[in-house]
Scaffold this motif. Structure first.
Motif, PDB file in Angstrom:
ATOM      1  N   ASN A   1     112.490 -30.733  46.313  1.00 32.76           N
ATOM      2  CA  ASN A   1     113.437 -30.698  45.197  1.00 32.76           C
ATOM      3  C   ASN A   1     114.835 -30.564  45.779  1.00 32.76           C
ATOM      4  OD1 ASN A   1     115.229 -29.391  43.119  1.00 32.76           O
ATOM      5  ND2 ASN A   1     113.385 -29.655  41.850  1.00 32.76           N
ATOM      6  N   VAL A   2     115.640 -31.602  45.643  1.00 31.07           N
ATOM      7  CA  VAL A   2     116.960 -31.627  46.269  1.00 31.07           C
ATOM      8  C   VAL A   2     117.854 -30.529  45.725  1.00 31.07           C
ATOM      9  CG1 VAL A   2     119.042 -32.999  46.663  1.00 31.07           C
ATOM     10  CG2 VAL A   2     116.798 -34.088  46.780  1.00 31.07           C
ATOM     11  N   LYS A   3     117.864 -30.331  44.418  1.00 36.54           N
ATOM     12  CA  LYS A   3     118.750 -29.325  43.821  1.00 36.54           C
ATOM     13  C   LYS A   3     118.406 -27.924  44.327  1.00 36.54           C
ATOM     14  CE  LYS A   3     119.902 -31.813  39.570  1.00 36.54           C
ATOM     15  NZ  LYS A   3     119.862 -31.790  38.076  1.00 36.54           N
ATOM     16  N   LYS A   4     117.115 -27.595  44.351  1.00 38.96           N
ATOM     17  CA  LYS A   4     116.714 -26.275  44.832  1.00 38.96           C
ATOM     18  C   LYS A   4     117.040 -26.096  46.307  1.00 38.96           C
ATOM     19  CE  LYS A   4     113.014 -25.337  41.508  1.00 38.96           C
ATOM     20  NZ  LYS A   4     111.572 -25.041  41.318  1.00 38.96           N
ATOM     21  N   LEU A   5     116.869 -27.170  47.078  1.00 40.34           N
ATOM     22  CA  LEU A   5     117.192 -27.104  48.504  1.00 40.34           C
ATOM     23  C   LEU A   5     118.686 -26.891  48.703  1.00 40.34           C
ATOM     24  CD1 LEU A   5     116.351 -27.329  51.463  1.00 40.34           C
ATOM     25  CD2 LEU A   5     116.584 -29.824  51.257  1.00 40.34           C
ATOM     26  N   ARG A   6     119.514 -27.624  47.972  1.00 34.38           N
ATOM     27  CA  ARG A   6     120.962 -27.479  48.095  1.00 34.38           C
ATOM     28  C   ARG A   6     121.399 -26.051  47.752  1.00 34.38           C
ATOM     29  NH1 ARG A   6     122.723 -31.926  45.419  1.00 34.38           N
ATOM     30  NH2 ARG A   6     122.737 -30.862  43.409  1.00 34.38           N
ATOM     31  N   ALA A   7     120.826 -25.501  46.673  1.00 34.51           N
ATOM     32  CA  ALA A   7     121.195 -24.147  46.261  1.00 34.51           C
ATOM     33  C   ALA A   7     120.774 -23.119  47.305  1.00 34.51           C
ATOM     34  CB  ALA A   7     120.553 -23.832  44.916  1.00 34.51           C
ATOM     35  N   LEU A   8     119.581 -23.301  47.879  1.00 30.35           N
ATOM     36  CA  LEU A   8     119.086 -22.365  48.876  1.00 30.35           C
ATOM     37  C   LEU A   8     119.945 -22.394  50.138  1.00 30.35           C
ATOM     38  CD1 LEU A   8     116.892 -20.357  49.672  1.00 30.35           C
ATOM     39  CD2 LEU A   8     115.494 -22.284  50.451  1.00 30.35           C
ATOM     40  N   LEU A   9     120.315 -23.587  50.586  1.00 28.01           N
ATOM     41  CA  LEU A   9     121.130 -23.709  51.793  1.00 28.01           C
ATOM     42  C   LEU A   9     122.536 -23.170  51.562  1.00 28.01           C
ATOM     43  CD1 LEU A   9     120.000 -27.221  53.074  1.00 28.01           C
ATOM     44  CD2 LEU A   9     119.197 -24.979  53.804  1.00 28.01           C
TER      45      LEU A   9
ATOM     46  N   ASN B   1     125.807 -21.076  59.520  1.00 31.81           N
ATOM     47  CA  ASN B   1     124.414 -20.945  59.941  1.00 31.81           C
ATOM     48  C   ASN B   1     123.726 -22.304  60.064  1.00 31.81           C
ATOM     49  OD1 ASN B   1     124.617 -18.114  59.956  1.00 31.81           O
ATOM     50  ND2 ASN B   1     124.274 -18.042  57.736  1.00 31.81           N
ATOM     51  N   SER B   2     122.573 -22.311  60.704  1.00 34.16           N
ATOM     52  CA  SER B   2     121.844 -23.564  60.937  1.00 34.16           C
ATOM     53  C   SER B   2     120.380 -23.395  60.592  1.00 34.16           C
ATOM     54  CB  SER B   2     121.979 -24.003  62.396  1.00 34.16           C
ATOM     55  OG  SER B   2     121.381 -23.058  63.251  1.00 34.16           O
ATOM     56  N   CYS B   3     119.703 -24.520  60.371  1.00 33.11           N
ATOM     57  CA  CYS B   3     118.255 -24.501  60.160  1.00 33.11           C
ATOM     58  C   CYS B   3     117.688 -25.895  60.371  1.00 33.11           C
ATOM     59  CB  CYS B   3     117.903 -23.980  58.764  1.00 33.11           C
ATOM     60  SG  CYS B   3     118.028 -25.210  57.462  1.00 33.11           S
ATOM     61  N   THR B   4     116.375 -25.969  60.454  1.00 26.36           N
ATOM     62  CA  THR B   4     115.670 -27.243  60.530  1.00 26.36           C
ATOM     63  C   THR B   4     114.979 -27.482  59.198  1.00 26.36           C
ATOM     64  OG1 THR B   4     115.295 -27.030  62.913  1.00 26.36           O
ATOM     65  CG2 THR B   4     113.868 -28.551  61.708  1.00 26.36           C
ATOM     66  N   ILE B   5     115.169 -28.692  58.663  1.00 24.42           N
ATOM     67  CA  ILE B   5     114.523 -29.089  57.414  1.00 24.42           C
ATOM     68  C   ILE B   5     113.488 -30.150  57.750  1.00 24.42           C
ATOM     69  CG2 ILE B   5     114.864 -30.071  55.114  1.00 24.42           C
ATOM     70  CD1 ILE B   5     117.850 -29.213  55.417  1.00 24.42           C
TER      71      ILE B   5
ATOM     72  N   LYS C   1     101.003 -33.283  48.839  1.00 23.86           N
ATOM     73  CA  LYS C   1     102.165 -33.155  47.954  1.00 23.86           C
ATOM     74  C   LYS C   1     103.469 -33.202  48.761  1.00 23.86           C
ATOM     75  CE  LYS C   1      99.593 -30.346  44.631  1.00 23.86           C
ATOM     76  NZ  LYS C   1      99.499 -29.042  43.929  1.00 23.86           N
ATOM     77  N   PRO C   2     104.493 -33.951  48.267  1.00 22.21           N
ATOM     78  CA  PRO C   2     105.793 -33.973  48.947  1.00 22.21           C
ATOM     79  C   PRO C   2     106.349 -32.562  49.059  1.00 22.21           C
ATOM     80  CG  PRO C   2     105.680 -35.670  47.273  1.00 22.21           C
ATOM     81  CD  PRO C   2     104.480 -34.805  47.066  1.00 22.21           C
ATOM     82  N   SER C   3     106.709 -32.178  50.275  1.00 21.65           N
ATOM     83  CA  SER C   3     107.131 -30.806  50.521  1.00 21.65           C
ATOM     84  C   SER C   3     108.302 -30.764  51.480  1.00 21.65           C
ATOM     85  CB  SER C   3     105.966 -29.986  51.104  1.00 21.65           C
ATOM     86  OG  SER C   3     104.840 -30.032  50.262  1.00 21.65           O
ATOM     87  N   MET C   4     108.950 -29.602  51.516  1.00 21.50           N
ATOM     88  CA  MET C   4     110.021 -29.391  52.464  1.00 21.50           C
ATOM     89  C   MET C   4     109.803 -28.022  53.112  1.00 21.50           C
ATOM     90  SD  MET C   4     113.088 -29.156  49.664  1.00 21.50           S
ATOM     91  CE  MET C   4     113.104 -27.889  48.385  1.00 21.50           C
ATOM     92  N   LEU C   5     109.829 -28.047  54.454  1.00 21.49           N
ATOM     93  CA  LEU C   5     109.635 -26.837  55.236  1.00 21.49           C
ATOM     94  C   LEU C   5     110.953 -26.481  55.893  1.00 21.49           C
ATOM     95  CD1 LEU C   5     106.783 -27.997  54.761  1.00 21.49           C
ATOM     96  CD2 LEU C   5     106.213 -27.307  57.111  1.00 21.49           C
ATOM     97  N   LEU C   6     111.339 -25.217  55.836  1.00 20.76           N
ATOM     98  CA  LEU C   6     112.551 -24.742  56.469  1.00 20.76           C
ATOM     99  C   LEU C   6     112.200 -23.799  57.602  1.00 20.76           C
ATOM    100  CD1 LEU C   6     113.583 -25.861  53.742  1.00 20.76           C
ATOM    101  CD2 LEU C   6     115.273 -24.008  53.716  1.00 20.76           C
ATOM    102  N   GLY C   7     112.946 -23.903  58.687  1.00 14.99           N
ATOM    103  CA  GLY C   7     112.681 -23.027  59.806  1.00 14.99           C
ATOM    104  C   GLY C   7     113.655 -23.252  60.933  1.00 14.99           C
ATOM    105  N   SER C   8     113.248 -22.910  62.140  1.00 15.49           N
ATOM    106  CA  SER C   8     114.111 -23.080  63.307  1.00 15.49           C
ATOM    107  C   SER C   8     113.240 -23.361  64.531  1.00 15.49           C
ATOM    108  CB  SER C   8     114.944 -21.818  63.553  1.00 15.49           C
ATOM    109  OG  SER C   8     114.096 -20.692  63.719  1.00 15.49           O
ATOM    110  N   PRO C   9     113.755 -24.122  65.483  1.00 17.84           N
ATOM    111  CA  PRO C   9     112.946 -24.452  66.662  1.00 17.84           C
ATOM    112  C   PRO C   9     112.748 -23.250  67.570  1.00 17.84           C
ATOM    113  CG  PRO C   9     115.178 -25.306  66.885  1.00 17.84           C
ATOM    114  CD  PRO C   9     115.077 -24.764  65.500  1.00 17.84           C
ATOM    115  N   VAL C  10     111.606 -23.220  68.223  1.00 18.35           N
ATOM    116  CA  VAL C  10     111.325 -22.180  69.216  1.00 18.35           C
ATOM    117  C   VAL C  10     111.885 -22.661  70.537  1.00 18.35           C
ATOM    118  CG1 VAL C  10     109.523 -20.913  70.436  1.00 18.35           C
ATOM    119  CG2 VAL C  10     109.248 -21.455  68.001  1.00 18.35           C
ATOM    120  N   ARG C  11     112.795 -21.905  71.091  1.00 13.86           N
ATOM    121  CA  ARG C  11     113.433 -22.313  72.340  1.00 13.86           C
ATOM    122  C   ARG C  11     112.516 -22.050  73.533  1.00 13.86           C
ATOM    123  NH1 ARG C  11     116.876 -25.681  70.137  1.00 13.86           N
ATOM    124  NH2 ARG C  11     118.197 -24.660  68.554  1.00 13.86           N
ATOM    125  N   ALA C  12     112.645 -22.899  74.520  1.00 14.18           N
ATOM    126  CA  ALA C  12     111.816 -22.744  75.727  1.00 14.18           C
ATOM    127  C   ALA C  12     112.174 -21.462  76.471  1.00 14.18           C
ATOM    128  CB  ALA C  12     112.019 -23.963  76.627  1.00 14.18           C
TER     129      ALA C  12
END
Length: 397
Positions: free
Chosen positions: A334-342, A374-378, A386-397
């Motif tokens: 959901n683009v609107k919910k994603l925009r609001a969350l970010l 701030n930053s994140c990975t989408i 189901k179409p989904s969107m996962l939010l998170g961040s990469p694990v650094r080596a």
């Protein structure tokens, strides 16, 4: 500016005047082509200046594949596009040398990129191509890099070359159309066809065939091992191996520059399940080799969807065969919910990845209007269909 298209012009580049021009253009900026051409044509023939400028541009493009060697090498436009990246060629040459290979017929050698790596591994090479200009470049490259004693270049139709007596055969069929340089996806449309290359390989004690990484698995010979190779995370090619250390029917993924290699065990796909705290994105070579199940077994994970090559787990297990992400949110798309969350989290920098989604990351980025420190990975994908969107961040080596 023109490219070298004939042997006379290429020979002129190898002569002292051509060498002088190439040395003068070593650090040339292509944006200054017109000014450079005007200046150099006052003291050199226009065709030679044009050829030298073209060669300077090709050398700059080839640096991504050949590193510092590119400035001493000679290229054709097709040679730059089709030649093997030096890191990949070095890996293949090392595997051959480890098997005790000392003589090899390199069929469809092009400008000699693989022949150079093979010679550096101590292998004596007969390099064959039917293109006279490519052969001239291969000879010049062997000379320029001090490997001429180990590389014999022959201009001939590879289908007419007797490879008996060689320890190994390497075949790199042309996979682009002559007319527009477009890629060829049908292995039987290669030049020569994959079926011919396979039969040629079966007559040798050891053989390797370079093919496109997108080759259908059903087109692969079951009496050979196929290895998919990535370099820096990008899948570069597949190699069909016959002979001494090849595993018949084997599927392998090799990751460069580190050299980690994973041989398939024929595991069934893991069962899908809910998204856990950790998400794993398998390397493209493992995906192409159909080894997602093997990667999932390494990390003790499950699929997020039966049709998607994302693995999830509840504990972090590091593996060279996948990039890991810590997941904070799993949401319906959901683009609107994603925009609001970010906006709430003041996210101004976002890496947008997708797999199994029709959404364009570029278009989504415009709609999100990101602002903040701030930053994140989408991750745009499907979870349980189901179409989904996962939010998170990469694990650094």
């Amino acid at each position: 500016m023109g490219q070298v298209t004939d042997l006379d012009t290429f020979s002129a580049l190898l002569a002292p005047e051509g060498q002088e021009l190439l040395a003068a253009l070593r650090d040339h900026d292509p944006a200054d082509d017109l000014a450079a051409a005007t200046r150099l044509r006052r003291s050199h023939p226009a065709p030679l200046v044009s050829a030298a400028l073209g060669q300077a541009r090709l050398r700059q493009r080839a640096a991504a594949k050949f590193g510092a060697d590119a400035q001493r090498m000679y290229f054709t436009p097709n040679g730059v596009e089709q030649s093997t990246r030096a890191t990949v060629a070095t890996h293949r040459a090392a595997r051959l040398a480890a098997q005790g290979i000392r003589t090899l017929a390199d069929l469809c050698c092009g400008i000699g990129g693989d022949a150079l790596a093979l010679a550096r591994a101590g292998i004596s090479v007969l390099a064959v191509d039917r293109d006279p200009l490519a052969c001239a470049a291969a000879r010049a490259n062997a000379e320029a890099l001090g490997l001429a004693e180990l590389i014999e270049v022959r201009c001939a139709d590879v289908t007419e070359v007797d490879t008996a007596g060689f320890d190994a055969v390497f075949v790199d069929p042309a996979r682009r159309t002559k007319a527009r340089g477009g890629r060829i996806f049908d292995p039987e449309a290669y030049s020569p066809p994959l079926s011919w290359a396979v039969e040629a390989a079966r007559t040798a004690p050891c053989a390797a065939l370079k093919i496109a990484p997108g080759v259908p698995h059903e087109a692969l010979p079951e009496d050979a091992e196929t290895e998919w190779i990535s370099d820096g995370g990008d899948v570069k090619e597949a190699v069909v191996w016959f002979g001494r250390d090849a595993v018949p029917g084997g599927r392998r993924a090799t990751l460069l520059p580190g050299g980690a290699t994973l041989l398939g065990a024929g595991l069934p796909d893991p069962e899908p399940g809910p998204v856990g705290r950790w998400l794993y994105e398998p390397d493209g070579a493992a995906i192409r080799a159909h080894l997602v199940a093997e990667v999932a077994e390494q990390v003790g994970g499950r699929l997020i969807d039966p049709t998607i090559a994302y693995i999830t787990g509840d504990e972090l297990t590091r593996t060279p065969y996948a990039n890991a992400y810590e997941i904070t949110d799993v949401l319906p798309f959901n683009v609107k919910k994603l925009r609001a969350l970010l906006r709430e989290r003041r996210v101004g920098i976002a890496e947008i990845k997708k797999r199994g989604s029709a959404v364009s990351p570029e278009e989504l980025r415009k709609k999100l209007k990101l602002e903040g420190a701030n930053s994140c990975t989408i991750i745009l994908t499907r979870v349980a269909g189901k179409p989904s969107m996962l939010l998170g961040s990469p694990v650094r080596a």
